[in-house]
Every structure is written in C-alpha cells, then in structure tokens.
Scaffold this motif. Structure first.
Motif, mmCIF file in Angstrom:
data_model
loop_
_atom_site.group_PDB
_atom_site.id
_atom_site.type_symbol
_atom_site.label_atom_id
_atom_site.label_comp_id
_atom_site.label_asym_id
_atom_site.label_seq_id
_atom_site.Cartn_x
_atom_site.Cartn_y
_atom_site.Cartn_z
ATOM 1 N N ARG A 169 0.844 -0.811 0.086
ATOM 2 C CA ARG A 169 0.019 -0.471 0.235
ATOM 3 C C ARG A 169 0.911 1.613 -0.035
ATOM 4 O O ARG A 169 0.682 1.867 -0.589
ATOM 5 C CB ARG A 169 -0.806 0.347 0.969
ATOM 6 N N LEU A 170 2.187 0.724 0.313
ATOM 7 C CA LEU A 170 3.311 2.210 0.348
ATOM 8 C C LEU A 170 3.218 2.390 -0.613
ATOM 9 O O LEU A 170 3.303 3.755 -1.391
ATOM 10 C CB LEU A 170 4.699 2.409 0.884
ATOM 11 N N LEU A 171 3.751 1.780 -1.817
ATOM 12 C CA LEU A 171 3.750 1.689 -3.449
ATOM 13 C C LEU A 171 2.410 2.994 -3.768
ATOM 14 O O LEU A 171 2.153 3.863 -4.848
ATOM 15 C CB LEU A 171 4.044 0.222 -4.201
ATOM 16 N N GLN A 172 1.177 1.624 -3.578
ATOM 17 C CA GLN A 172 -0.447 2.169 -3.755
ATOM 18 C C GLN A 172 -0.617 4.145 -3.809
ATOM 19 O O GLN A 172 -0.400 5.241 -4.380
ATOM 20 C CB GLN A 172 -1.132 1.465 -3.842
ATOM 21 N N ALA A 173 -0.089 4.286 -2.431
ATOM 22 C CA ALA A 173 -0.086 5.436 -2.231
ATOM 23 C C ALA A 173 1.109 6.494 -2.668
ATOM 24 O O ALA A 173 0.405 8.207 -2.854
ATOM 25 C CB ALA A 173 0.322 4.737 -0.593
ATOM 26 N N ALA A 174 2.080 5.985 -2.346
ATOM 27 C CA ALA A 174 2.697 7.032 -3.184
ATOM 28 C C ALA A 174 2.825 6.896 -5.213
ATOM 29 O O ALA A 174 2.312 8.385 -5.462
ATOM 30 C CB ALA A 174 4.275 5.930 -3.260
ATOM 31 N N ARG A 175 1.880 6.095 -5.143
ATOM 32 C CA ARG A 175 1.783 6.484 -6.816
ATOM 33 C C ARG A 175 0.550 7.442 -6.861
ATOM 34 O O ARG A 175 0.205 8.228 -7.998
ATOM 35 C CB ARG A 175 1.666 5.077 -7.556
ATOM 36 N N VAL A 176 -0.545 7.243 -6.270
ATOM 37 C CA VAL A 176 -1.897 7.571 -5.834
ATOM 38 C C VAL A 176 -1.427 9.002 -5.762
ATOM 39 O O VAL A 176 -2.378 10.225 -6.360
ATOM 40 C CB VAL A 176 -2.790 7.403 -5.179
ATOM 41 N N HIS A 177 -0.775 9.664 -4.699
ATOM 42 C CA HIS A 177 -0.238 10.842 -3.948
ATOM 43 C C HIS A 177 0.632 11.122 -5.794
ATOM 44 O O HIS A 177 1.116 12.425 -4.980
ATOM 45 C CB HIS A 177 0.017 11.119 -3.202
ATOM 46 N N GLY A 178 0.757 11.235 -6.666
ATOM 47 C CA GLY A 178 1.698 11.677 -7.502
ATOM 48 C C GLY A 178 3.232 11.462 -7.954
ATOM 49 O O GLY A 178 3.994 12.080 -8.971
#
Lengths: 540, 361
Positions: A169-178
């Motif tokens: 989810r850390l990776l996903q969160a980073a991608r989602v937030h730009g």
C-alpha cells in the motif's frame, strides 16, 4: 527442580560446545609463538609479514565476494518480486541450489570447466575462453566470485524477505499521490531494502572471510594467502605453531564477531510478516538473467561434477569411448574408503541433527523466558555464526587434546560430531526459536491451566506443534554437517574420513573421478535419506 | 450475605506490576460459589492480567487469591496452574491444532490423570451442539462459534472449581455471539460452576453476570449487581462503561440520604443521589437517554436544541444542548433538529460527587 536441571543442561552444552574451544584459543594466543621463549603470539603477529599478507587476502576476497554477490542477489530478488517468469517457484528453487552445493565443490567444478583442456574449451569453439576464465578463477577475484556464486542465494533470500515485508500500500499511496514508478520505489521499497542489503553484505563478508575450502583449492595457484589457510598450515605443517594458529584464529574470530554485531541489529526487525499483494505481472524476459545465474551457479558446475565422475581419463575429455562407471564401482566397493567416509558422514550428521535440535529446543525455551540469562544464552548459542570453522577446530584441538583433558574425545570420530554440533547450533536454535515464536502462548497456557505439568505441556503440546520446524531444522543441520570440510580435515582421527575430506583429498591427489563420483552419490544419498526421513516424520 | 460456606473466589489486596508499571492496584473482590460474575473494562484496564493471576500464569507482587477456600496465591504460597483445578476459555479458543476436537476436550482429564470418560466428553459435545462426526475432526475445520463451544467443553469437563473466561465472545460475529451468550447463561446456571467472565461489552456483562465489576487503570472501581452498576454508578468511568451517558455540572440545593435537590435550567429537580455527595454544593449529574421525557414533555417544560440525531434501536437518539451549553441525550420518535421541550423523569438521573472530567465525552 526440572527448571534448574534444564538451565544446567543448557549451560553445560553451550559451555562444552562454544565456551571451551573459545577459552582454549584465547589462552593459547596469549602464549609465545612457536620457536620463541617469551612474548605473546597475538602481539607477535603485528610484525609478521605473512600474517599481514593473509589478512589483506582475506579482506580482499571477502570484499570482492560482497561486490559480486550483492548486485546478483538484488537483481534476482527484484526480478522475481516485480516481474516473475512463469513457473517462478521452480526458478526460485534453481536460484537457491548453489547455496546447497559446498563451495569447495563449486571451486573444483569450475577448475574442471576452465583451462586449456577444460570442458568449456572442449565443448565450445572459443579456444581462448577457457584460459581466460582459468586466469580469472585462480585469482583473488575468482575466489571472490566462487564465494559470491555460493552466497548469492542468501542475499536473494534476505532481500526477497525485505521486499515481502514491505507494505504494497505504501507503493500504491506514493503512486496515487503523484510519484513516478521510480519515485514510488525510492519512497516505498528502498528504505526497506537498504538495511537488508547491508545485512546481506555483512553476512557474505562473514561467510567468505571464514571460508577455508575455496582458498585451499585456489589460493595457492593464485599466489594469494588468506587467514583460514594460514591457520590450517600453522596446525598441520611442520613446525606446528599452535599459539600462532590461535592468535590468527582470534583475529579472524574478532573480525567475525565485529561483523556479526553489526549484522544482528539489521535483521532484528525482520519478523517475516508476509503481506498479501496483488499477483505480479508475469513476463518472459526475466527468464534470461535468471537462467544465466542458474547456468553459472548450478548447471555448469553440476554437469562438470557428473561428467568427470563418468570419465575414464580426464585428459581425453568428453569422448564417446571415455565414459565409464568405474569410479562409482570403486567408491561403492565393499572395501572402499569412499563408502566408509559416506557412512561415517551419514551417521555423524544424523546424530548431530537429532541431538543438536533437542539441545537447541532446550536453549530456545530458556531464551524465550527473557531476561539477562536468556540474552547471554542467546549470545552464546548464536556466537558460532561468527567463529570460523577453522578457528573452532583449533580451539577443539587445544581443549580436547589438552594434557589435563582425559576424556577420550580427541582421536575419536565423536569429536567431529561435537564440531558439527557447535557449527550448526545457531541454525538449530534459529529454527527452534522461530517455531516457538509461532506457537501462541495461549496454547501452552491452556495446557497448564487444564492440568498439564510443564513436561506434559512440552511433550503433548509444544513438540507436536513444533514438529515441522524441528524436522526442518534437523534437515538443515544434517545437510550442513554433511558438507563441513575444514573442521573435519583438522579433527578427523587417523584412519577415519568423511565425505568432504575424501572428495577434497582425492582432488588434491589428482584422483578426481572418485571424488566426483562420491560427490554425486553423497548428494543423491543425503537427498534420498532426507526426503524419506522428512516424509516419514512429517506424515504424523 | 455472609455465610459459613467459602467464597468461590476471594481476592485481597492484589497488586501486580509489569515492567515497573502498576497493572493491578489493591484489588479486593469476593464472589459467591456457583455464581457467574463479569468484569468489565477497557483495553489495558488489567482484566486479562487479573485472570492470568487467578489462573497462576502470572505471579502478583502482593495480595492473596483463594479459590473455594484454598489459598492459591499468597506471601509464600504459589500453586502451579495445573494444580489449581480451574478451567479457562480464551478469547481465540486456544484449541490445540494438532489434536482432534475430542482429544482437545479430553486433555484436562488425561493431564490430571483422571479416568478418561469419553462418554461424558461426547455428551458434553452434544450439549454444545457439536455434531458427533466433528469429534474426530481438527479444530480448524469448525466455525469460530463451534471452536468456542469446544473450548467451553474443555474448560468444564474436569469439573473445575472455577472457570475463567477471557473475552470468549469478542472475536465472534454478532449473531453467533448472542447465541453463545444465551448458551453460556443456561449451561453455567445448570452446572452451578463458579465463573468469572471478562469482557468489554456491557450488554454481555449485564446479560450474564449476577455480579459485575468495573476495572479501570488497574483499580476495581465497583463490584455490584448489574442494576446498581447501571443506575447507581460510583464514578463517571463506571457510568460510561455501563452504556450511553452524559455528565453535567449542577448546583445542589439540598442533600439527604439518597436524594438530592438540584437546580438546572431555572428549575428544581429532585434526583436520586450517592451518599458520597455528603452535603456538597455542586455535583455531577449523570443522565442516560431514558432518564428524560421528550415526546410527551409538558408545554411549560424547558427547551433545548437538538444538535444531532440518529436512528438507534428502534428510536431516534438525540443529542441536545441546554441553554447553559451542557449536552445530554434523549430518545424520541422524531429525529428533526432544532428546539425541543424536555423533562426529567421522576426518580431518574443519578448525582455523584463532582468528577473532574464531567463534560468530557
């Protein structure tokens, strides 16, 4: 009462296995060197040019092994995590095999593959390739590379565990937030990988600096000296200089302990939390780098071992008329020293597997209670990780062959079992501790509350629940004992050989075919025995 | 009701510290033999520690524990868990995964070297609504509710002197939980076994317990009947653990025995009060939603503003703000926001000495 007995038993086991040889080495290192009447061997090393050369050889070989193995392990871990090929479990198994092959065997196999009459030149059109590879193999870098091939699976395991421990989810969160893919990797993955990379590097350094077999086979031709072979020489080559061997051993040990103390905190948080994540995208091209590693680390060396075990004459090469079963017949014949070496190895390894795991379980139960004593026991139990086999062997010679020690251990094959038990104890206790950590305390508490005595709880609840872990640990202890070389070379009684010393001796004497045939038999027989034993034990 | 028969469980001056931090402080408790008692408390209040001490899994620094008259913990006494003759039900059932259901249930008999009565075990399992065929299965093949029933069977098979239940229902789904709650109530009433049940769910405690205690930060705040605990809590903490409540600061005009006359919103209200009020001029008034009448409030009743409403158990639960700014709760058939008249029902509400955090939620 039983608690006190448990404590005493653990202290005696660890005292005999770890403290006694260490104490003997420290004492001996403080005596004058051979040929001197006064002074301290440890201090006399400071002006010993040969020692300084060996120290730089060891440091160089270990540093090169780190330099080679980290990129290989990292590349494999990233490939199999992010873009695995189809049938990735099979590829992963292939990557792990080099760790199971004793490094001295890999070194022997590569020395058969390279050179002007090596198999590579026999099978390929590149006439200069064999010679170039031979020059590389018999150099400091070649020794580092052989160790790197052996230890890359370890790097892979550590890095893969770090990747699996990460939160997707850390990776996903980073991608989602730009973040870009690279930015997300830097934010979500790299911080997890760096400690694992450092830990892997230290472990490779530790294992390589303690290695004896590879430098024993390659260093002489490479014109390199390392500490482990210097220690062996000081105990085996006239004039024997035990204080010097102990002093060098102490330095090597100190190096190991230093690296090990740096390593321990790095892996302390690795709890093996495996998180669920979406299946990774499978690609075909990741097979290419993985196959190259498998070719160099597994397929070519094993093929060389197999081919040589079937060749009549090494110089004739892979010709149709040059194949024979003779080496196998010879090794398996009734009076063969090879067969008796295999039997001795199997017997000793099985003994160590059973008693090692039982002692490790006792110690692990004590460590689990926590407190200062537990921390000390844990330290003692895992310390052999940092003690090179060659140092341990010197310590055991000093302790068990001391004039005051009347126990008939030195000169009896049982000393090999004691040495194997010490060397494998950290592995055994790691399995026992991991197994214990997986049992929720409530299952044992429920046993006590519902009327079970501590012994009853151990026998009826703890051991059955730990069983797969105990069998797994015993398997590892068995495999490590089967391949141990240096302590076996230095401690084996007259007239007794084990499989590793037989293979090593045959290679040194040029009767390579017999050694390779026993390697093949050893690998298959121990795999068969382990398979059957695991099958029977885990069926319950 | 003092009697000659020893208490099922008696705890005196119990004190436990873990890592230098006090976890239980001077706990006193007495539970009648054959009764079912519950201990309510939030996470970290010391409930499970108390059970671990009674079970012998943890040694207290000070205090005594007696089970059916036998001291099991004392200054120089410590009886090992296996010799205390107790049964225990853990939150996650704690069934041994390598043993079958039947072997799990029979374990206490085997461990205590009592005769292995398989018929009793099967009868118990049948009573627990576990199918006969499931007795040969491993625990993980059964549902969470079934696993907890098996854990209960294991806890009572050896006829223990006391059964300790450590949040046995909290990991289960709502429906299974209610079902098992009823089952526990009937089973222990019939068997007459002393039971101490730890939970953080007030409805569970009030449903099952003849006595209910509230543990807070290691202190046993109150040990009482469910009604008293709900209607006459000794502190705001106890009141909150008993269910929805609001605390208001009010002036006390008169206090005599268990009655106080308070002034609020320009009216005088007689309300039940704690004897501990002891002539104080201010008090904390604890109001639960059913203490107020709102749908049939008289036309001259005081007015408050409904700030929030939501549907709750068949009615609207309103959050109202009085003219002095203090908040309270009430139930109503209507959920519209804005001004509403309200009235304090006679003999409702409860006054206690001023609590520092009276207006905190």
């Amino acid at each position: 009462m039983s608690r006190l007995f448990n404590h005493l038993l653990v202290y005696v086991i660890l005292g005999v296995l770890v403290l006694a040889p260490l104490g003997a080495i420290i004492y001996e290192a403080l005596q004058p060197s051979g040929g001197q009447t006064h002074g301290i061997a440890l201090l006399q090393l400071g002006v010993d040019q040969q020692f300084l050369k060996s120290l730089s050889g060891t440091l160089g070989m270990a540093a090169l092994a780190v330099l080679f193995s980290l990129p290989m392990g990292l590349g494999l871990a990233l490939l199999l995590y992010f873009v695995p090929p189809r049938l990735s479990p099979l590829w992963e198994a292939l990557i792990l095999i080099p760790f199971l092959i004793p490094p001295y065997l890999t070194a022997e196999a590569w020395s058969l593959l390279t050179g002007p009459v090596g198999m590579i030149e026999q099978l390929t059109a590149w006439q200069a390739l064999g010679t170039t590879l031979e020059e590389f193999l018999f150099s400091l870098a070649g020794m580092g590379m052989v160790m790197a091939l052996h230890l890359t699976p370890l790097v892979y395991i550590l890095l893969r565990a770090a990747l699996e421990n990460g939160n997707p989810r850390l990776l996903q969160a980073a991608r989602v937030h730009g973040s870009s893919a690279l930015g997300a990797f830097r934010l979500g993955i790299l911080p997890l990988l760096l400690p694992a990379l450092a830990a892997a590097g230290l472990l490779v350094f530790l294992d390589t600096s303690a290695e004896f077999g590879v430098p024993a086979l390659l260093a002489g031709y490479a014109g390199v000296q390392v500490l482990s072979t210097s220690i062996e020489a000081a105990t085996n080559v006239w004039p024997v200089d035990l204080p010097k061997a102990s002093a060098i051993g102490l330095i090597l040990c100190a190096l190991g302990v230093l690296v090990w103390f740096l390593y321990r905190p790095l892996v302390r948080n690795n709890e093996g939390r495996i998180q669920r994540r979406a299946p990774a995208r499978r690609v075909w091209w990741s097979i290419l780098p993985i196959s190259i590693f498998a070719l160099i680390g597994v397929i070519l060396p094993l093929a060389a071992v197999l081919a040589v075990s079937l060749e009549k004459a090494l110089s004739v090469g892979l010709q149709a008329g040059n194949f024979t079963w003779h080496h196998y017949h010879h090794v398996l014949s009734h009076s063969s020293s090879g067969l008796s070496a295999l039997e001795t190895s199997l017997r000793l390894s099985a003994l160590v597997a059973v008693f090692g795991m039982a002692s490790a379980l006792l110690a692990a139960n004590l460590v689990r209670k926590g407190g200062r004593i537990a921390a000390f026991v844990d330290l003692l139990a895992t310390l052999p990780m940092a003690i090179p086999g060659v140092v341990l062997a010197v310590g055991m010679i000093l302790f068990w062959n001391a004039p005051w020690n009347q126990l008939p251990v030195f000169g009896h094959p049982i000393i090999l079992a004691v040495a194997y038990a010490t060397g494998t104890f950290p592995f055994a206790i790691r399995y026992a501790r991991t197994g214990l950590a997986q049992i929720p305390p409530r299952l044992e508490q429920a046993g006590r509350v519902h009327g079970g005595s501590p012994l009853h709880s151990v026998l009826r609840i703890q051991i059955p629940l730990l069983w797969p872990m105990l069998v797994g640990g015993a398997t590892v202890v068995f495999a490590l004992s089967m391949r141990e070389l240096v302590a076996s070379l230095m401690l084996q009684p007259a007239g007794v050989q084990v499989i590793s010393t037989y293979i090593y001796g045959n290679f040194r004497q040029g009767t390579i075919g017999n050694g390779m045939a026993l390697s093949v038999i050893g690998i298959f027989s121990s795999a068969l025995i382990l398979g059957l034993a695991r099958g029977a034990l885990l069926r319950r | 009701m003092p009697s000659d028969a020893p208490a099922g469980l008696q705890i005196e001056g119990l004190q436990v510290e873990l890592g230098g931090r006090p976890v239980l402080a001077d706990v006193h408790l007495q539970q009648a033999a054959g009764s079912y008692a519950c201990l309510l408390g939030e996470s970290g209040s010391g409930k499970s520690t108390l059970l671990a001490v009674i079970a012998g899994l943890l040694r207290p620094q000070r205090g005594t524990v007696s089970v059916h008259g036998q001291q099991v913990n004392g200054d120089s006494i410590f009886i090992a868990p296996e010799r205390r003759q107790i049964g225990m039900v853990f939150q996650d059932a704690a069934l041994w995964p390598h043993l079958t259901v039947l072997e799990n249930v029979l374990y206490p008999l085997r461990a205590r070297r009592q005769s292995v009565d398989k018929t009793r075990a099967m009868t118990l399992l049948e009573r627990m609504a576990i199918p006969v065929a499931a007795a040969r299965r491993r625990p993980h093949e059964l549902s969470g509710g079934q696993q907890q029933r098996i854990a209960i069977a294991r806890a009572i098979i050896a006829k223990p002197r006391i059964v300790l239940l450590d949040e046995p229902l909290s990991a289960l789904d709502h429906g299974v939980r209610e079902n098992l709650r009823e089952f526990l109530h009937e089973l222990f009433a019939e068997e007459g076994i002393t039971a101490l049940h730890v939970t953080h769910d007030p409805s569970e405690a009030f449903y099952l317990g003849h006595r209910v205690g509230v543990l807070h930060a290691g202190h046993l705040e109150q040990w009482d009947s469910p009604e008293s605990l709900y209607q006459q809590p000794t502190s705001l903490v106890v009141a909150r653990l008993g269910g929805s409540v609001r605390a208001l600061h009010v002036p006390v005009l008169q206090h005599a025995g268990t009655q106080a006359l308070i002034q609020w919103e320009d009216r005088r209200w007689p309300v039940p009060a704690s004897a501990g009020l002891n002539g104080a001029t201010r008090a904390t008034l604890l109001l639960r939603p059913n203490d107020l009448e709102i749908d049939a409030a008289p036309s001259d009743a005081p007015e408050a503003t409904v700030r929030h409403s939501h549907w709750h158990e068949g009615r609207y639960l309103l959050t109202l703000q009085a003219a002095d700014g203090q908040e309270f709760l009430a139930q109503s058939r209507r959920g519209d926001l804005g001004p509403r008249r309200w009235h304090l029902r006679p003999d409702h509400g409860w006054c206690i000495p001023v609590q520092s955090s009276a207006n905190d939620r």
